[in-house]
Scaffold this motif. Sequence first.
Motif, PDB file in Angstrom:
ATOM      1  N   LYS A 131     -11.043  -7.761  -2.112  1.00  0.00           N
ATOM      2  CA  LYS A 131      -9.983  -8.581  -1.519  1.00  0.00           C
ATOM      3  C   LYS A 131      -9.941  -8.370  -0.006  1.00  0.00           C
ATOM      4  O   LYS A 131      -9.793  -9.336   0.754  1.00  0.00           O
ATOM      5  CB  LYS A 131      -8.635  -8.230  -2.154  1.00  0.00           C
ATOM      6  CG  LYS A 131      -7.489  -9.087  -1.660  1.00  0.00           C
ATOM      7  CD  LYS A 131      -6.199  -8.718  -2.379  1.00  0.00           C
ATOM      8  CE  LYS A 131      -5.031  -9.499  -1.840  1.00  0.00           C
ATOM      9  NZ  LYS A 131      -3.768  -9.139  -2.488  1.00  0.00           N
ATOM     10  N   VAL A 160      -4.559   2.402  -4.382  1.00  0.00           N
ATOM     11  CA  VAL A 160      -5.421   1.283  -4.805  1.00  0.00           C
ATOM     12  C   VAL A 160      -6.594   1.057  -3.856  1.00  0.00           C
ATOM     13  O   VAL A 160      -7.481   0.258  -4.152  1.00  0.00           O
ATOM     14  CB  VAL A 160      -4.614  -0.036  -4.926  1.00  0.00           C
ATOM     15  CG1 VAL A 160      -3.564   0.076  -6.007  1.00  0.00           C
ATOM     16  CG2 VAL A 160      -4.010  -0.435  -3.596  1.00  0.00           C
ATOM     17  N   THR A 161      -6.619   1.768  -2.754  1.00  0.00           N
ATOM     18  CA  THR A 161      -7.623   1.478  -1.717  1.00  0.00           C
ATOM     19  C   THR A 161      -9.054   1.757  -2.169  1.00  0.00           C
ATOM     20  O   THR A 161      -9.987   1.208  -1.587  1.00  0.00           O
ATOM     21  CB  THR A 161      -7.338   2.274  -0.429  1.00  0.00           C
ATOM     22  OG1 THR A 161      -7.328   3.670  -0.737  1.00  0.00           O
ATOM     23  CG2 THR A 161      -6.020   1.860   0.181  1.00  0.00           C
ATOM     24  N   PHE A 219      -9.583  -4.248  -4.820  1.00  0.00           N
ATOM     25  CA  PHE A 219      -8.922  -4.144  -3.524  1.00  0.00           C
ATOM     26  C   PHE A 219      -9.942  -4.229  -2.386  1.00  0.00           C
ATOM     27  O   PHE A 219      -9.720  -4.935  -1.396  1.00  0.00           O
ATOM     28  CB  PHE A 219      -8.131  -2.839  -3.431  1.00  0.00           C
ATOM     29  CG  PHE A 219      -7.413  -2.685  -2.122  1.00  0.00           C
ATOM     30  CD1 PHE A 219      -6.210  -3.327  -1.907  1.00  0.00           C
ATOM     31  CD2 PHE A 219      -7.956  -1.916  -1.107  1.00  0.00           C
ATOM     32  CE1 PHE A 219      -5.550  -3.208  -0.687  1.00  0.00           C
ATOM     33  CE2 PHE A 219      -7.307  -1.793   0.109  1.00  0.00           C
ATOM     34  CZ  PHE A 219      -6.097  -2.433   0.317  1.00  0.00           C
ATOM     35  N   LEU A 229       0.833  -1.206   0.000  1.00  0.00           N
ATOM     36  CA  LEU A 229       0.000   0.000   0.000  1.00  0.00           C
ATOM     37  C   LEU A 229       0.864   1.252   0.000  1.00  0.00           C
ATOM     38  O   LEU A 229       0.573   2.231  -0.709  1.00  0.00           O
ATOM     39  CB  LEU A 229      -0.938   0.002   1.203  1.00  0.00           C
ATOM     40  CG  LEU A 229      -2.154  -0.898   1.110  1.00  0.00           C
ATOM     41  CD1 LEU A 229      -2.906  -0.911   2.435  1.00  0.00           C
ATOM     42  CD2 LEU A 229      -3.062  -0.449  -0.017  1.00  0.00           C
ATOM     43  N   LYS A 246      -6.853  -8.421 -10.941  1.00  0.00           N
ATOM     44  CA  LYS A 246      -7.212  -7.084 -10.470  1.00  0.00           C
ATOM     45  C   LYS A 246      -8.343  -6.474 -11.305  1.00  0.00           C
ATOM     46  O   LYS A 246      -8.179  -5.459 -11.963  1.00  0.00           O
ATOM     47  CB  LYS A 246      -5.998  -6.160 -10.466  1.00  0.00           C
ATOM     48  CG  LYS A 246      -4.935  -6.624  -9.520  1.00  0.00           C
ATOM     49  CD  LYS A 246      -3.751  -5.700  -9.531  1.00  0.00           C
ATOM     50  CE  LYS A 246      -2.690  -6.273  -8.604  1.00  0.00           C
ATOM     51  NZ  LYS A 246      -1.434  -5.614  -8.694  1.00  0.00           N
TER      52      LYS A 246
END
Length: 156
Positions: free
Chosen positions: A88, A79-80, A85, A72, A154
Motif C-alpha cells: 500500500k 503493521v509496518t 502495508f 499507525l 489486508k
Amino acid sequence: MNLFSSGLVLHIIGIALISGGTLGHFITLRQLWGYLPGEHQKATVVFKVSSAYDWFLRIGGLLLFASGFMLLRAYQFGVTKQFWFEFKMGLIVLMVLNIILVGAPGVKKLQSLLFAQTTATDMLQYTALKKRIGIFHVGQFLILLLIFILGVFKFQ
C-alpha cells in the motif's frame, strides 16, 4: 472517540476526497476536450473549473497523511512489516509520482496552451496532452482501486 476511530474516519474522508477530486477532474476535462478546437473560450472556462478539484486532492492528501500516522500510532506501528502495508505504501508513492511526473506537467502544459493563441500545431499538442492526461487518470483510478482493495482485505 479514540485514536483508531478518529484516524479511520479521517482516512476514509481523505480517500473519498482524493477519489472524488480525481473523478471530478476527469469529468471536467472530458468536457473540455469536447469543446476543442472550436469553442476555445468555453474550454478555458471548463479548465478553470477543473482546477478547483486540486483543492480536493490536496486536502485529501493531507488528511491521508495525518490519519495514516494516527492509525499507525493506534496499531503501535505493528503493521509496518506486513506485506499488504508495504505494498500500500508503494502504491501511495506511485500515486504521488504519477501526479508529479505525468499529471501536473500535462495539466500545466494544457494551461499554457489554453491561455495562449491557438494555432494548427497546438491541436497536435492538445491530442498528445489528451492522451497523457488520460493515462494519468487511468493510473490514478487503478492505484486508488488497489488501495481500496488492500484496505478492505489486508492480504497476508
